[in-house]
Design a protein around this motif. Structure first.
Motif, mmCIF file in Angstrom:
data_model
loop_
_atom_site.group_PDB
_atom_site.id
_atom_site.type_symbol
_atom_site.label_atom_id
_atom_site.label_comp_id
_atom_site.label_asym_id
_atom_site.label_seq_id
_atom_site.Cartn_x
_atom_site.Cartn_y
_atom_site.Cartn_z
ATOM 1 N N TRP A 1 61.670 58.638 3.695
ATOM 2 C CA TRP A 1 60.300 58.187 3.939
ATOM 3 C C TRP A 1 59.463 58.315 2.667
ATOM 4 O O TRP A 1 58.749 57.393 2.294
ATOM 5 C CB TRP A 1 59.691 59.005 5.075
ATOM 6 C CG TRP A 1 58.419 58.431 5.589
ATOM 7 C CD1 TRP A 1 57.155 58.739 5.155
ATOM 8 C CD2 TRP A 1 58.266 57.438 6.602
ATOM 9 N NE1 TRP A 1 56.229 58.006 5.852
ATOM 10 C CE2 TRP A 1 56.888 57.205 6.751
ATOM 11 C CE3 TRP A 1 59.153 56.730 7.404
ATOM 12 C CZ2 TRP A 1 56.374 56.289 7.665
ATOM 13 C CZ3 TRP A 1 58.656 55.829 8.320
ATOM 14 C CH2 TRP A 1 57.281 55.612 8.446
ATOM 15 N N ALA A 2 59.563 59.462 2.007
ATOM 16 C CA ALA A 2 58.791 59.695 0.778
ATOM 17 C C ALA A 2 59.187 58.700 -0.308
ATOM 18 O O ALA A 2 58.325 58.156 -1.013
ATOM 19 C CB ALA A 2 58.996 61.130 0.297
ATOM 20 N N GLU A 3 60.480 58.444 -0.432
ATOM 21 C CA GLU A 3 60.937 57.507 -1.463
ATOM 22 C C GLU A 3 60.466 56.082 -1.170
ATOM 23 O O GLU A 3 60.056 55.362 -2.087
ATOM 24 C CB GLU A 3 62.462 57.573 -1.599
ATOM 25 C CG GLU A 3 62.902 58.855 -2.264
ATOM 26 C CD GLU A 3 64.395 59.054 -2.338
ATOM 27 O OE1 GLU A 3 64.811 60.001 -3.025
ATOM 28 O OE2 GLU A 3 65.158 58.285 -1.710
ATOM 29 N N LEU A 4 60.494 55.691 0.083
ATOM 30 C CA LEU A 4 60.036 54.342 0.429
ATOM 31 C C LEU A 4 58.518 54.202 0.307
ATOM 32 O O LEU A 4 58.021 53.120 0.000
ATOM 33 C CB LEU A 4 60.501 53.957 1.835
ATOM 34 C CG LEU A 4 62.001 53.685 1.945
ATOM 35 C CD1 LEU A 4 62.418 53.563 3.406
ATOM 36 C CD2 LEU A 4 62.390 52.448 1.164
ATOM 37 N N ARG A 5 57.782 55.270 0.496
ATOM 38 C CA ARG A 5 56.328 55.231 0.280
ATOM 39 C C ARG A 5 56.042 54.960 -1.202
ATOM 40 O O ARG A 5 55.107 54.260 -1.543
ATOM 41 C CB ARG A 5 55.672 56.546 0.698
ATOM 42 C CG ARG A 5 55.423 56.647 2.159
ATOM 43 C CD ARG A 5 54.263 55.770 2.553
ATOM 44 N NE ARG A 5 53.923 55.967 3.944
ATOM 45 C CZ ARG A 5 53.318 55.053 4.661
ATOM 46 N NH1 ARG A 5 52.987 53.902 4.144
ATOM 47 N NH2 ARG A 5 53.038 55.274 5.908
ATOM 48 N N ARG A 6 56.866 55.542 -2.073
ATOM 49 C CA ARG A 6 56.687 55.368 -3.511
ATOM 50 C C ARG A 6 57.243 54.034 -3.985
ATOM 51 O O ARG A 6 56.655 53.365 -4.816
ATOM 52 C CB ARG A 6 57.381 56.520 -4.253
ATOM 53 C CG ARG A 6 57.124 56.551 -5.751
ATOM 54 C CD ARG A 6 58.020 57.529 -6.474
ATOM 55 N NE ARG A 6 59.423 57.403 -6.114
ATOM 56 C CZ ARG A 6 60.234 56.415 -6.508
ATOM 57 N NH1 ARG A 6 59.782 55.459 -7.268
ATOM 58 N NH2 ARG A 6 61.490 56.392 -6.134
ATOM 59 N N ASP A 7 58.399 53.639 -3.457
ATOM 60 C CA ASP A 7 59.083 52.406 -3.866
ATOM 61 C C ASP A 7 59.744 51.820 -2.619
ATOM 62 O O ASP A 7 60.764 52.330 -2.162
ATOM 63 C CB ASP A 7 60.130 52.722 -4.931
ATOM 64 C CG ASP A 7 60.880 51.500 -5.439
ATOM 65 O OD1 ASP A 7 60.783 50.414 -4.818
ATOM 66 O OD2 ASP A 7 61.577 51.621 -6.459
ATOM 67 N N PRO A 8 59.181 50.748 -2.039
ATOM 68 C CA PRO A 8 59.673 50.239 -0.756
ATOM 69 C C PRO A 8 60.961 49.412 -0.819
ATOM 70 O O PRO A 8 61.395 48.882 0.203
ATOM 71 C CB PRO A 8 58.504 49.396 -0.249
ATOM 72 C CG PRO A 8 57.833 48.918 -1.488
ATOM 73 C CD PRO A 8 57.975 50.047 -2.481
ATOM 74 N N ALA B 1 62.291 58.875 -7.557
ATOM 75 C CA ALA B 1 61.395 58.650 -8.692
ATOM 76 C C ALA B 1 62.142 58.655 -10.021
ATOM 77 O O ALA B 1 61.760 57.958 -10.954
ATOM 78 C CB ALA B 1 60.286 59.696 -8.702
ATOM 79 N N ASP B 2 63.222 59.430 -10.097
ATOM 80 C CA ASP B 2 63.991 59.474 -11.353
ATOM 81 C C ASP B 2 65.132 58.459 -11.379
ATOM 82 O O ASP B 2 65.973 58.488 -12.265
ATOM 83 C CB ASP B 2 64.507 60.884 -11.633
ATOM 84 C CG ASP B 2 65.512 61.374 -10.599
ATOM 85 O OD1 ASP B 2 65.862 60.610 -9.677
ATOM 86 O OD2 ASP B 2 65.959 62.528 -10.711
#
Length: 158
Positions: free
Chosen positions: A64-71, A35-36
């Motif tokens: 997984w969390a990062e790809l959910r936010r930005d694929p 996110a940052d």
């Protein structure tokens, strides 16, 4: 599959070479963005179906969390020890989540081929074992760059 390669055409893999390479290799490095804006890279097993790279990721992972936010995703598959043996490919595009997460084996026709390939390649099994911790990511690349330094030998060396 789009090829965005301008430099290094002399050592670029042909489509057939790239297909064979991606089919034979087991481990890739997956890059995502936090996110940052900080990059995150981790290793994963994968399978190639001739069109897409299928990644089996832990659903409680940072990836997984990062790809959910930005694929957006970039993946490197490489091989070789000595300089003249180095070869690899970078594939980039958008990750698509396929099937339930985590994967428990519910019917999903889109996963029939990748799960069969993955189970055979990585576990020596006919059917995919599901552990309730992993799920599938699919990357159909927008851009691909490849290299095979073994081709340099035929071009007068490095």
């Amino acid at each position: 599959m789009a090829v965005a390669q301008r430099r290094g055409r002399r050592i670029m893999m042909t489509p057939a070479e790239l297909d064979t390479f991606l089919t034979e290799q087991r481990t890739c490095r997956v890059a995502t963005v936090s996110a940052d804006g900080r990059p995150h890279v981790g290793a994963l097993w994968f399978v190639w179906d001739g069109t897409s790279l299928w990644l089996y990721s832990i659903t409680r992972s940072r990836r997984w969390a990062e790809l959910r936010r930005d694929p957006r995703i970039a993946v490197v598959v490489d091989d070789g020890e000595e300089y003249g043996e180095l070869r690899g490919a970078e594939l980039s595009g958008t990750a698509v989540f396929v099937g339930e997460a985590p994967r428990t084996g519910e019917p999903c026709p889109e996963l029939d081929v990748p799960e069969r390939l993955f189970a055979a390649k990585n576990f020596g099994m006919d059917e995919m074992p599901h552990d309730g911790r992993h799920a599938w990511l699919k990357l159909t690349p927008d851009a691909v760059a490849s290299w095979d330094f073994r081709k340099l030998a035929g071009l007068g060396g490095a």
